[in-house]
Motif scaffolding. Structure first.
Motif: not given
Length: 239
Positions: A60, A102, A112
């Motif tokens: 992440q 994205r 993302t």
């Protein structure tokens, strides 16, 4: 085995001399010059396999992707050393970190997550064992394999054998053309090497690691044979 020939009569060389006004005149031998280009070859069994293995991770955040990548890559390097691969045969090939996006119509790209990649180039001096070591790397977290590139560790002797073959072919061709022209080969005037192939195979495409993981047996690596070649240009004097 390829060869090309060029027959130069003394009159042709003499006609070209005036164009070289700024240099010393070319000494033309008493006879006819014949240029032959020939390729000599020999075969060897490759004794070195070079394979690139790496780890690609997602996270992440950039830090999370790099941290996971470092952990898995540390295990991969440890597996290589445990398998007996010398430190001098392990070299970092590439390290990268890039954002993943994205895409949505009418909106700017949205980040993302991040992808981290680290790969090493590995020289296996025992080609037969390289497949089983690759399987061990996969078990320790490697998920990208590129290779193998098969080559000779010391190609000098094979190259010299190909050079000898090239000169032999060139002389055989020269004698053939000399006989056809009613002449004979007096001597070699010059020899130059135009290129050589030391037997290295071309770099193959990337292989999906999933294919390796589905195979319960050790991944096979077949050495086969490789061609070593040298191209030479030889100028002969015919009389």
């Amino acid at each position: 085995m390829r060869s090309t020939i060029m027959l130069l009569a003394p009159a042709v060389l003499a006609a070209a001399t005036p164009a070289l006004a700024q240099t010393a005149p070319t000494m033309v031998p008493d006879g006819t010059l014949l240029d032959v280009s020939a390729e000599g070859r020999t075969s060897r069994v490759p004794d070195v396999a070079t394979i690139r293995a790496g780890v690609v991770t997602q996270g992440q955040t950039a830090a999370a992707a790099l941290s996971e990548n470092a952990t898995r890559m540390t295990r991969v390097l440890a597996a290589l050393r445990q398998a007996g691969v010398a430190t001098r045969d392990i070299r970092t090939a590439s390290v990268s970190l890039s954002p993943q996006y994205r895409y949505t119509d009418g909106q700017p790209p949205a980040v993302t997550g991040y992808q981290a990649s680290n790969s090493v180039s590995i020289r296996f001096r025992d080609v037969a064992k390289s497949g089983s070591i690759l399987d061990a790397l996969v078990a320790q977290g490697a998920n990208q394999i590129d290779g193998p590139t098969l080559s000779l560790d010391k190609p000098e002797a094979a190259l010299d054998e190909a050079r000898t073959d090239a000169v032999r072919i060139a002389r055989s061709r020269a004698e053939l053309y000399a006989k056809a022209a009613g002449l004979s080969v007096a001597r070699i005037v010059t020899i130059s090497e135009n290129g050589a192939n030391d037997g290295s195979s071309p770099q193959p495409p990337m292989y999906a690691i999933a294919r390796v993981m589905k195979n319960s047996e050790s991944t096979p690596i077949a050495a086969g044979e490789t061609q070593v070649s040298v191209t030479v240009s030889v100028r002969f004097l015919l009389k």
